[in-house]
Design an enzyme around this catalytic site. Structure first.
Site, PDB file in Angstrom:
ATOM      1  N   PRO A  65       0.847  -1.215   0.000  1.00  0.00           N
ATOM      2  CA  PRO A  65       0.000   0.000   0.000  1.00  0.00           C
ATOM      3  C   PRO A  65       0.875   1.255   0.000  1.00  0.00           C
ATOM      4  O   PRO A  65       1.014   1.934   1.009  1.00  0.00           O
ATOM      5  CB  PRO A  65      -0.776  -0.136   1.308  1.00  0.00           C
ATOM      6  CG  PRO A  65       0.144  -0.910   2.208  1.00  0.00           C
ATOM      7  CD  PRO A  65       0.971  -1.813   1.332  1.00  0.00           C
ATOM      8  N   MET A  66       1.452   1.546  -1.158  1.00  0.00           N
ATOM      9  CA  MET A  66       2.441   2.623  -1.252  1.00  0.00           C
ATOM     10  C   MET A  66       1.726   3.961  -1.413  1.00  0.00           C
ATOM     11  O   MET A  66       1.130   4.236  -2.474  1.00  0.00           O
ATOM     12  CB  MET A  66       3.345   2.345  -2.467  1.00  0.00           C
ATOM     13  CG  MET A  66       4.033   0.986  -2.394  1.00  0.00           C
ATOM     14  SD  MET A  66       4.916   0.545  -3.922  1.00  0.00           S
ATOM     15  CE  MET A  66       3.579   0.082  -5.007  1.00  0.00           C
ATOM     16  N   HIS A  68      10.620   2.841   2.567  1.00  0.00           N
ATOM     17  CA  HIS A  68      10.973   2.912   3.983  1.00  0.00           C
ATOM     18  C   HIS A  68      11.007   1.521   4.619  1.00  0.00           C
ATOM     19  O   HIS A  68      10.280   0.623   4.199  1.00  0.00           O
ATOM     20  CB  HIS A  68      10.001   3.843   4.723  1.00  0.00           C
ATOM     21  CG  HIS A  68      10.229   5.271   4.345  1.00  0.00           C
ATOM     22  ND1 HIS A  68       9.470   5.910   3.397  1.00  0.00           N
ATOM     23  CD2 HIS A  68      11.184   6.154   4.759  1.00  0.00           C
ATOM     24  CE1 HIS A  68       9.937   7.143   3.230  1.00  0.00           C
ATOM     25  NE2 HIS A  68      10.980   7.315   4.042  1.00  0.00           N
ATOM     26  N   ALA A 119       7.996  -9.611   2.206  1.00  0.00           N
ATOM     27  CA  ALA A 119       8.159  -8.387   1.398  1.00  0.00           C
ATOM     28  C   ALA A 119       9.625  -8.000   1.367  1.00  0.00           C
ATOM     29  O   ALA A 119      10.321  -8.074   2.392  1.00  0.00           O
ATOM     30  CB  ALA A 119       7.332  -7.242   1.984  1.00  0.00           C
ATOM     31  N   GLY A 120      10.086  -7.591   0.192  1.00  0.00           N
ATOM     32  CA  GLY A 120      11.460  -7.098   0.105  1.00  0.00           C
ATOM     33  C   GLY A 120      12.250  -7.779  -0.985  1.00  0.00           C
ATOM     34  O   GLY A 120      12.700  -8.915  -0.809  1.00  0.00           O
ATOM     35  N   GLY A 121      12.357  -7.134  -2.136  1.00  0.00           N
ATOM     36  CA  GLY A 121      13.208  -7.645  -3.202  1.00  0.00           C
ATOM     37  C   GLY A 121      12.584  -8.739  -4.047  1.00  0.00           C
ATOM     38  O   GLY A 121      13.268  -9.364  -4.854  1.00  0.00           O
ATOM     39  N   GLY A 131       6.346  -4.327  -3.913  1.00  0.00           N
ATOM     40  CA  GLY A 131       6.147  -2.883  -4.011  1.00  0.00           C
ATOM     41  C   GLY A 131       6.746  -2.352  -5.299  1.00  0.00           C
ATOM     42  O   GLY A 131       6.041  -1.999  -6.245  1.00  0.00           O
ATOM     43  N   THR A 132       8.085  -2.356  -5.360  1.00  0.00           N
ATOM     44  CA  THR A 132       8.805  -1.785  -6.510  1.00  0.00           C
ATOM     45  C   THR A 132       8.294  -2.347  -7.832  1.00  0.00           C
ATOM     46  O   THR A 132       8.077  -1.602  -8.794  1.00  0.00           O
ATOM     47  CB  THR A 132      10.319  -2.085  -6.372  1.00  0.00           C
ATOM     48  OG1 THR A 132      10.775  -1.563  -5.122  1.00  0.00           O
ATOM     49  CG2 THR A 132      11.102  -1.459  -7.503  1.00  0.00           C
TER      50      THR A 132
END
Ligand SMILES: Cc1cc2nc3c(=O)[nH]c(=O)nc-3n(C[C@H](O)[C@H](O)[C@H](O)COP(=O)(O)O)c2cc1C
Length: 321
Positions: free
Chosen positions: A29-30, A178, A208-210, A231-232
């Site tokens: 949820p960016m 963040h 989450a992450g990468g 996200g990205t």
């Protein structure tokens, strides 16, 4: 944690979000990047779409007013004409929690969102009252909502589970945007969280992450996750409202180990240094970072950033990735 227990948790996600397919995928949820268009596209594709909600919970919050409109548009985009559960989640950044119960919960209840995501509190304890406020509303009106809490440590996961989170999003330090300044990669953090929660709490765990493709997803499931958050990867999509140059920079970037850096300075450079100091962020190395490394003072980097924005140029803007 046995594989049978993990299978049970996978089933729980299917039970809670019956419209989702396997593997379970959600977009992060960016705020400013995940709007109703991105969120509904993710839900339509079999994932759980999240809208980036707000960090200002005051009665006058422009972010909350905008969110109200986004949720109305999401319902219409999904063609849901009744007032049933909206298969969309909303995320909040919680380091200033004042107003959450009064101004956020009624809005979420009104739109009957299916998930609420909390992240980046001043202190982990702060999420307790917010989760209680959601639970109170839930029992009052038979609102079917699940609470997601993003964490960066084993301790954070334990606290979230005790507070009654349904889903714990384990964020590793490869993450764009963040994150916890003191953290660990998913490779070590995820099995550690899975092991520490064991059978005591009935929670699902997301990674989450990468993660950007099937390989990362399979790896996360192997490390003990029940699904993944990206996200990205979702910023670089047509549906994301980010400006083209941000999407292009992400697509063009090579060798993330070299081309991104995790630091508090990204916020400092664009005068958005409001996060508590336990958080920093990962972003592409850009003009401001390079100038700073070559000796330009923070004040001068900020001045140049502001000047560029005044001229209508956003090439100095931080590209979280
Ligand atoms: C552009 C961008 C904006 C983000 N904004 C938020 C946010 O508003 N709230 C939040 O909880 N996390 C935010 N995050 C972090 C995500 O929740 C998630 O942990 C991260 O995107 C996962 O790593 P990935 O980008 O490598 O997929 C953001 C990430 C990015 C890349």
């Amino acid at each position: 944690m046995s594989s049978t227990d993990q299978e049970k948790d996978l089933k729980i996600l299917k039970e809670w979000f019956p419209y989702t397919t396997r593997p379970f995928i959600a977009n992060a949820p960016m705020i400013g990047f995940a709007d109703f268009r991105l969120a509904t596209a993710v839900t339509k594709a079999g994932g759980l779409g999240f809208i980036g909600g707000a960090f200002n919970f005051s009665a006058e919050s422009a972010q909350l007013a905008k969110l109200d409109g986004e949720l109305t548009k999401a319902r219409s985009e999904l063609g849901i004409t009744d007032s049933g559960t909206l298969p969309i989640g909303v995320g909040f950044i919680t380091f200033t929690p004042t107003g959450f119960e009064e101004n956020v919960v009624p809005l979420l209840e009104k739109h009957r969102v299916s998930a609420v995501w909390l992240s980046f509190p001043q202190s982990d304890d702060d999420h307790g009252p917010l989760i209680s406020a959601i639970r109170d509303a839930q029992t009052r009106t038979e609102w079917s909502v699940k609470v997601f809490v993003q964490v960066g440590t084993v301790q954070g996961a334990a606290t979230a589970a005790e507070q009654g989170a349904d889903v714990i999003v384990v964020q590793g330090i490869d993450a764009g945007g963040h994150q916890w300044a003191r953290g660990a990669s998913l490779m070590s953090l995820l099995p550690d969280v899975r092991g520490s929660l064991g059978n005591v709490y009935k929670v699902a765990i997301l990674a989450a992450g990468g993660i950007v493709d099937g390989r990362g997803c399979v790896a996360a499931l192997g490390l003990g996750a029940d699904g993944v958050v990206m996200g990205t990867r979702f910023v670089a999509t047509e549906e994301c409202p980010a400006p083209p140059h941000i999407k292009n920079s992400i697509v063009k970037a090579q060798d993330g180990a070299f081309s991104t850096v995790k630091s508090v300075q990204h916020d400092v450079f664009q005068s958005t240094d409001v996060f508590p100091r336990q958080y920093d962020g990962r972003a592409l190395i850009g003009i401001s970072w390079t100038e700073s490394q070559s000796g330009v003072s923070d004040d001068e980097v900020i001045r140049r950033y502001k000047e560029a924005i005044k001229q209508g140029e956003d090439h100095r803007r931080t590209v979280w990735a």
